[in-house]
Design an enzyme around this catalytic site. Sequence first.
Site, mmCIF file in Angstrom:
data_model
loop_
_atom_site.group_PDB
_atom_site.id
_atom_site.type_symbol
_atom_site.label_atom_id
_atom_site.label_comp_id
_atom_site.label_asym_id
_atom_site.label_seq_id
_atom_site.Cartn_x
_atom_site.Cartn_y
_atom_site.Cartn_z
ATOM 1 N N ASP A 21 11.500 10.387 -0.414
ATOM 2 C CA ASP A 21 11.915 9.046 -0.824
ATOM 3 C C ASP A 21 12.672 9.086 -2.147
ATOM 4 O OD1 ASP A 21 10.638 7.750 1.353
ATOM 5 O OD2 ASP A 21 8.719 8.090 0.364
ATOM 6 N N ASN A 58 13.694 0.241 -5.242
ATOM 7 C CA ASN A 58 12.245 -0.041 -5.211
ATOM 8 C C ASN A 58 11.869 -1.178 -6.154
ATOM 9 O OD1 ASN A 58 11.296 1.721 -3.328
ATOM 10 N ND2 ASN A 58 10.556 3.250 -4.771
ATOM 11 N N ASP A 61 -1.352 -4.199 -18.527
ATOM 12 C CA ASP A 61 -0.565 -2.973 -18.700
ATOM 13 C C ASP A 61 0.916 -3.202 -18.436
ATOM 14 O OD1 ASP A 61 -2.722 -1.604 -19.456
ATOM 15 O OD2 ASP A 61 -2.877 -0.300 -17.702
#
Length: 595
Positions: free
Chosen positions: A354, A436, A466
Amino acid sequence: MTGMFYQLTKGELGAGRDQGACVAWRTPVARESFPRDLVGLPRHFTRRHSLKLPRKILIGLTSSPNRLEHGKIENLAIRSQRLDSDGVGAMITNRDEKNHLSEFSDALQTVAKALEDVAVKKALAQDEAAQWKHKYELELLRNSQLERSIASRALDSSRQDNLSVTSVISEGDIDATEFRSSPQNTQTRSNGYLQYKETIQNSKVLSYSPDLFNNLYLDTQLDSKISEKASFTLTLDPVDERRKEQNHDLVSFDDGDINAEVRSNKQIALVWNSSPASVFILLKPNAAAVQQLCEEMVWWLREQNVTKIYVEPRVKAELMEENADFEFIQTCETEKQLVTINKSVDLVITLGGDGTMLWAASLFKGPMPPLVAFSMGSLGFMTKFQSSMYRESLQAIMKGPAYITLRHRLHCQIIRHDRETDDNTSSESAEYLVLNEVSIDRGMSSALSNLECFCDGHFVTIVQGDGLIISSPSGSTAYSLAAGGSVVHPQVPGILFTPICPHSLSFRPLILPDYVTLRVQLPLNCRGQAWASFDGKGRQQLWGGDALIVRMSEWPVPAVCEKESSGDFLRSVRESLHWNRRNIQLADERPSPSH
Ligand SMILES: NC(=O)c1ccc[n+]([C@@H]2O[C@H](COP(=O)([O-])OP(=O)(O)OC[C@H]3O[C@@H](n4cnc5c(N)ncnc54)[C@H](O)[C@@H]3O)[C@@H](O)[C@H]2O)c1
Ligand SMILES: Nc1ncnc2c1ncn2[C@@H]1O[C@H](COP(=O)(O)OP(=O)(O)OP(=O)(O)O)[C@@H](O)[C@H]1O
């Protein structure tokens, strides 16, 4: 007590002094009643919009209205004007000191509202500016495309056939601008990702001219020679007989009843009008098996009359080390040459995982040719073609038709806060296209990240945790999945909003429609740092006042499917992610009552 004044500096509540009669009010009640939304709201507003917030806000309580009006109120009034025409509204008078707490709380709510209004106005203004800029850029691209087409006609009349195809086909340029910016325009969004112009709206055919894949986005100064790319047509659902009768309106109004018979469930098939003759092969680095396959594939492609084969410079050097006969392979040394290669590539092939597909997508900063991804990695969620079957697969694809998944990308833009002028509209900005996701994390900082998020100018939330992932549907099975986001079929038009380890019990991930523009900004007074990553690469540090604007890009990655879009996706979900893998429950061994 003649009066109390509270100073709001850097989002903190403190106590001020009123002519020596100050009362430090630090009770828990006051702190609790401090509206959460106020903390960390942006305080950097453009001069252009006169929305600059004050560095300090005074909120006064007094038992003497006159003193407020003629004393400190002057100060308040000036700040009120800057804040909003309605004023802070925080000057409250109260002769009954017992009610101070509730009045004070009300006052803060009013200030919070005023601040939020200003923040929203600012976000709206900046989103609008970004949209105008985007429209302007698209217009420039269209004009340059038109100019090139006209120049080409004048240059070479012997190429009339090719030109006439181009002119007809240019009606069908794939362009996602309108549907993104216009949520109401359901007609043009009827095919999910595709938007095509009036003339061919009902023809069920989208055609791509060679020009379509010219890299208009990067460079308009390139030579205006007629491209030698193979042309092709993208057809909506040519095979599935069951859907032939369906029209393409998302919503129909027959008999006055609103129904939605046809949703974005189209398969897209690619049909070549002429054989593809140029291929760009991208390889995962440092993998002997990958290089070996590449060598084999190059010879085989030559036998199939693929006249131009491009690789990256690193790969060419490695191939030449093996065999000097690879001299014919073409490559590029500079970014400008890379753009030229993009202009004449019919098919992109990736050999790797990927990550190699993400790498390939990152090289095309605008339109991209169809991509065939062979699986030579460990997971291979998006790389569905078996490398051992490359001959059969490529033969079938080059013959066509082949199903295509339009994997949408996100356009990301960092807008830097100008620390000198204290606004963030004038500074330089960087742009990225991601397949992505873009993630914003706290990097090395041990402090909570503090990210203010707006959607189409509306305040969404402040991410305290985070970080945050803004993902495409394709990226839903990558980082977003690890952070608890939903798995989304790549053809569902949407943008995923997934927090990373939020310090909150109720912060669920969201999926927003694909036409929205998201804005994430760091408050000027943020404690920690933040870093933005684009498909896990190109990390950029963000500072207080910097903003990231994210929207759906109009340039998808047209990934060739091994079978078809849903089949490939579901196979990956099951086989690569082992989704819902569980031993099958044993059957009941007792005879059923009917036997
Ligand atoms: N905690 C996490 O899961 C985490 C952390 C950082 C980055 N990532 C992902 O890694 C991606 C970069 O990939 P890379 O290969 O260059 O880095 P990498 O080598 O670190 O590999 C990341 C892994 O994610 C998989 N992956 C990538 N995109 C995918 C997708 N769309 N669907 C399913 N799996 C996918 C890859 O196959 C690989 O196994 C980033 O875009 C991000 O999504 C994930
Ligand atoms: N042509 C390239 N040039 C530079 N870096 C590349 C290239 N192709 C891949 N990479 C990088 O190499 C790393 C590994 O590649 P890739 O993800 O394809 O392999 P993998 O990790 O074995 O497979 P999988 O993604 O299936 O787990 C990725 O970070 C990717 O960005």
